[in-house]
Design a protein around this motif. Sequence first.
Motif, short mmCIF file in Angstrom:
data_model
loop_
_atom_site.label_atom_id
_atom_site.label_comp_id
_atom_site.label_asym_id
_atom_site.label_seq_id
_atom_site.Cartn_x
_atom_site.Cartn_y
_atom_site.Cartn_z
N PRO A 77 1.10 -4.08 -6.95
CA PRO A 77 0.39 -3.02 -6.23
C PRO A 77 0.17 -1.77 -7.07
O PRO A 77 -0.85 -1.09 -6.92
CB PRO A 77 1.30 -2.74 -5.03
N ALA A 80 -2.67 -2.41 -9.18
CA ALA A 80 -3.89 -2.30 -8.35
C ALA A 80 -4.34 -0.85 -8.24
O ALA A 80 -5.54 -0.55 -8.30
CB ALA A 80 -3.62 -2.90 -6.97
N ILE A 81 -3.38 0.07 -8.07
CA ILE A 81 -3.72 1.49 -7.93
C ILE A 81 -4.27 2.03 -9.24
O ILE A 81 -5.32 2.68 -9.29
CB ILE A 81 -2.48 2.29 -7.49
N LEU A 238 -8.62 7.28 -5.31
CA LEU A 238 -7.32 7.13 -4.64
C LEU A 238 -7.28 7.94 -3.36
O LEU A 238 -6.84 7.44 -2.30
CB LEU A 238 -6.19 7.56 -5.58
N THR A 494 -10.50 -0.17 -5.73
CA THR A 494 -9.20 0.41 -5.38
C THR A 494 -8.74 -0.05 -4.01
O THR A 494 -7.60 -0.50 -3.83
CB THR A 494 -9.29 1.95 -5.39
N SER A 495 -9.63 0.03 -3.02
CA SER A 495 -9.24 -0.22 -1.63
C SER A 495 -8.86 -1.67 -1.38
O SER A 495 -7.90 -1.95 -0.66
CB SER A 495 -10.39 0.19 -0.69
N SER A 497 -7.94 -3.91 -3.70
CA SER A 497 -6.89 -4.39 -4.59
C SER A 497 -5.50 -4.15 -4.03
O SER A 497 -4.61 -5.00 -4.15
CB SER A 497 -7.01 -3.71 -5.96
N LEU A 498 -5.28 -2.97 -3.42
CA LEU A 498 -3.92 -2.64 -2.97
C LEU A 498 -3.43 -3.57 -1.87
O LEU A 498 -2.32 -4.14 -2.00
CB LEU A 498 -3.85 -1.18 -2.52
N HIS A 501 -2.66 -7.04 -3.35
CA HIS A 501 -1.49 -7.17 -4.22
C HIS A 501 -0.19 -6.81 -3.53
O HIS A 501 0.87 -7.28 -3.95
CB HIS A 501 -1.70 -6.35 -5.49
N ILE A 502 -0.22 -6.00 -2.49
CA ILE A 502 1.00 -5.85 -1.68
C ILE A 502 1.27 -7.17 -0.96
O ILE A 502 2.41 -7.65 -0.91
CB ILE A 502 0.86 -4.69 -0.68
#
Length: 557
Positions: A77, A80-81, A238, A494-495, A497-498, A501-502
Motif C-alpha cells: 500500500p 501504491a501511495i 494524494l 493513486t485512488s 492502487s491503494l 494493494h491493501i
Amino acid sequence: MATDAAAASGGEEHQVGRNDRLVILASSVGTVIEWYDFYLYGSLAAIITVQFFSGVNETTGFIFALMAFAAGFAVRPFGAIVFGRLGDLWGRKNTFLVTMLLMGLSTFVVGLLPSYAAIGIAAPIILVLMRLIQGLALGGEYGGAATYVAEHAPHGKRGFYTSFIQITATAGLLLSLVVILGVRTAVGEEAFAEWGWRIPFLVSILMLAVSLWIRLKLSESPSFKRMKAEGKGSKTPLKDSFGKWPNLKLVLIALVGLAAGQAVVWYTGQFYALFFLERVLKVDASLSNVLIAVALLLATPFFVIFGWLSDKVGRKPIILLGCLLAALTYFPLFQALTTAANPALARATATSPITVYADPADCNVQFDPIGKTVFNHSCDLAKSYLAKAGINYTNVEAPAGTVAEVRIGDDVVVPSFRGESMSGADFAAGKKTWDASLGEALAAAGYPAKAASAEVNKPMVVGILFILVLYVTMVYGPIAAALVEMFPTNIRYTSMSLPYHIGNGWFGGFLPTTAFAMVAATGNIYYGLWYPIVVALITVVVGFLFVKEGKDVDINA
C-alpha cells in the motif's frame, strides 16, 4: 448516471488499433516478469527457511520465513501511495520503468545473498530489506498497468482488455514454478537445496533487461495525454484521493466491497492451496508444483473469459458470485483435497483421531521472536510434534498439573514428559526418545510421515485445484476494470492502487501466516479457512449493498 464513451470527447470514441494492441501486450508481458520476481520467494519459502533462518528453531524459522514473505505485502500500500502519486503527476510509462528496475535488482540481489551460516543475522535482515523493496515496487506496478491498459481500451471492451493484465499474476506464479521445476530437474534435489535455488533469482536479471526494453517502447495512455493537454491534471493527487470524503468513501467501498474478498480468494486458491499440499499434506514439493501448475494452465483462459463476460453482464455480479461460491465450498474442497492427495492420512484421521489431553496452563504460544527459546513443557512437546507432522488433532482440557498425553484412537496413549526441569543434554535425549515413540505409535495407527506419491490421486487433485483457481479467475478477471471505473483520470492511479494493494497486500498477503497460526492454535488443519471465508462473505454483503456497476461508465469524463 453512466455516460457513453462516445460522448466523452466530442462524440469520438478511441479505437484500439494494431499498435495499441501490441502496446497492451507488451505491458502485460512486463507485468508477468514483475510477478515472477515477486513470487519466487513464496515458491521457495521452505528452502529459504533453511538458508536464511537456520540460526533459529525450525518452527520459528518457518514462521519468520512466512513473515518475510508477508513483509513484501505489508509495504505494497505504501508503494501504491508513492508510485500512484507519481503516476498521476508525470505519467504511467515513466512510473513503469522505475518499478521494474527496483523489482528486478532486488530479486537479483537475493540470488547473490550469502546464507545465515556465512554472514549470520545480516542475511535475514538483507533478505527482508529486499522483500520490502519488492513490495514497494509492486505497489506501484499493478495500478499503473491496469490503468494504462484500461485507458487504451475502447468502450465496451475494458473488461476484456484488462483481463490480460489479470492473467499476469497467475502467469508470473506459473513461470516461477516452471523455472524452479526445470532447475530442480536439471541439477537434482540435493544440489538445488544447496545452491541451485539461486538460479531462478539470478535469471531475473535477463528478464529485467527484456522488460526494460519493452517498457521503453511504450507510449503514454490516450486518457492521460488528453488530461494533460486540457490542463485537468491533479497537482495534489494524494489529497484529492484520500483527503476528500466523496472519493475516500469510494476508496473504502472499493477495498471492502471488492478488493478484500478478491484477495483472499486469490491467495487461498493459489498460494494457500500449494502451502496446504506441501506443508500440511506432505506431498512431495516437485509433485505439488506440477499439480498446481497443471491446474493453473487449465484455468488461466478463464481470466479472459470472465473479463469478456463482465463487459456483457457487469463486473459486480461475477466478482461477488466468485466470493460467495468460494466461501460456501472451501471446507468440502480442502477436505476432498486431503483424501485425494494423502489418502493414508485421511484414513488414519477417520479411524484413529488424535486428541491432546493437557492442562491449558502447560500450553504456550510457540512463537519465539528471538528464536532461542526451548519449548519444553509437556503440552508444547505434543503440539509441536503434531503441528510439524501436519496431523489434525483436538484439544481436551485436563486437570491442573496433568502431564500432557497424545491419545491415538480409543486405545493408544503416549504420555509426554516434563522437560522444563531437565538439563539441556537430558532434555535433548528425552525429546529424541519421546519423538521416536510417538512417531512409532502414529505409524502403527496408519499416519504416514509423508504422502506416498504413487497413492496421490493426481487427476482428482488437479480437478480440485482447478475449481479453486476457477474461483480466482471469477474474482480477479474483472477486478481491474471494476476499480479503474470507480475513479476519475486525474487521480485514478493513486485512488485505485491503494484499495487494491491493501486488499491484496494485507488481507491476501498475510493469509498464509494467519491461516497457519490459526491451525497451530487449534490443531484443526482446516481451521485457517475461516479467515478467507469470513472476509469473502463480508465483501459479498458490502459489495451487494454499496458497489455500483461501472461497465458503462465513461472513464474519460
